[in-house]
Design an enzyme around this catalytic site. Structure first.
Site, PDB file in Angstrom:
ATOM      1  N   ASP A 143      38.982  32.367  39.579  1.00 42.25           N
ATOM      2  CA  ASP A 143      39.023  32.994  40.901  1.00 42.25           C
ATOM      3  C   ASP A 143      39.219  31.908  41.949  1.00 42.25           C
ATOM      4  O   ASP A 143      38.741  30.783  41.785  1.00 42.25           O
ATOM      5  CB  ASP A 143      37.727  33.751  41.190  1.00 42.25           C
ATOM      6  CG  ASP A 143      37.556  34.978  40.306  1.00 42.25           C
ATOM      7  OD1 ASP A 143      38.569  35.630  39.996  1.00 42.25           O
ATOM      8  OD2 ASP A 143      36.421  35.284  39.923  1.00 42.25           O
ATOM      9  N   ASP A 177      42.667  40.667  40.501  1.00 42.56           N
ATOM     10  CA  ASP A 177      41.664  41.518  41.149  1.00 42.56           C
ATOM     11  C   ASP A 177      42.274  42.259  42.336  1.00 42.56           C
ATOM     12  O   ASP A 177      41.991  43.433  42.566  1.00 42.56           O
ATOM     13  CB  ASP A 177      40.473  40.683  41.646  1.00 42.56           C
ATOM     14  CG  ASP A 177      39.742  39.964  40.537  1.00 42.56           C
ATOM     15  OD1 ASP A 177      39.715  40.480  39.407  1.00 42.56           O
ATOM     16  OD2 ASP A 177      39.191  38.882  40.803  1.00 42.56           O
TER      17      ASP A 177
END
Length: 198
Positions: A143, A177
């Site tokens: 991420d 995401d």
């Protein structure tokens, strides 16, 4: 929307997702951060794949989560194929395509990154299968997108949390995401269009 356009969308988003993750993983140390703007930063973290970095019972929980995701993506793929075949609304096909490629992007991390890359703690990771940090199905999801739009102490008059330090928006996420979120938002906001009453 036809099959070719859906596949093209999936491939483009998946390439952006994986290229950005590999770039971050091989050019940033874990926890390293650069400011793009005050409200947008590139901040490298890794998680075991659950939402908001939640831990799910160690290695067994991680394996169960990855296997569940593999089953889920088969179901999403079936839904996408069925929607295209039935000539569903373009917004439905776009949203399911985004959800599919987002799920696939994070599955790639979970399944393969553990056996492809070295660790990122205190060093830049390299593509080195001989010294990889994990096992098959036990990779960590990369991420990097962080949007702390507002940070500060909440007003004292707010019950329970008044005076506490608070960051809005505190989640750190990736392109996969984002694709899932956009796909779900399309389904929610345009539900009457994508799921017309017969």
């Amino acid at each position: 929307m036809n099959t070719k356009k859906s596949i093209l969308l999936i491939v483009i988003v998946l390439l952006i997702d994986q290229i950005s993750k590999i770039y971050i993983k091989t050019n940033f140390q874990l926890g390293e951060e650069i400011y793009v703007f005050d409200w947008f930063r590139i901040h490298f973290i890794e998680n075991n794949g659950a939402a908001w970095g939640t831990e799910l019972g160690g290695r067994t929980g991680k394996l169960v989560l990855t296997l569940f995701r593999l089953c889920a993506i088969v179901g999403i793929g079936y839904w996408l194929r069925k929607s295209i075949k039935e000539k569903a609304h373009d917004l439905l096909i776009i949203s399911v395509s985004l959800i599919f490629c987002g799920a696939l992007g994070n599955i790639i991390d979970s399944v393969f990154y553990g056996v492809l890359f070295t660790d990122s703690y205190g060093q830049l990771a390299t593509l080195d299968t001989a010294n990889a940090y994990g096992d098959l199905f036990h990779g960590k999801v990369v991420d990097m997108l962080y949007f702390p739009i507002w940070q500060g102490n909440l007003p004292e008059w707010i019950p329970g949390v008044g005076g506490n330090y608070f960051t809005f928006f505190n989640a750190i996420f990736n392109v996969a995401d984002s694709a899932i979120t956009i796909g779900v938002m399309i389904l929610l906001f345009f539900s009457k269009t994508v799921f017309p009453k017969k």
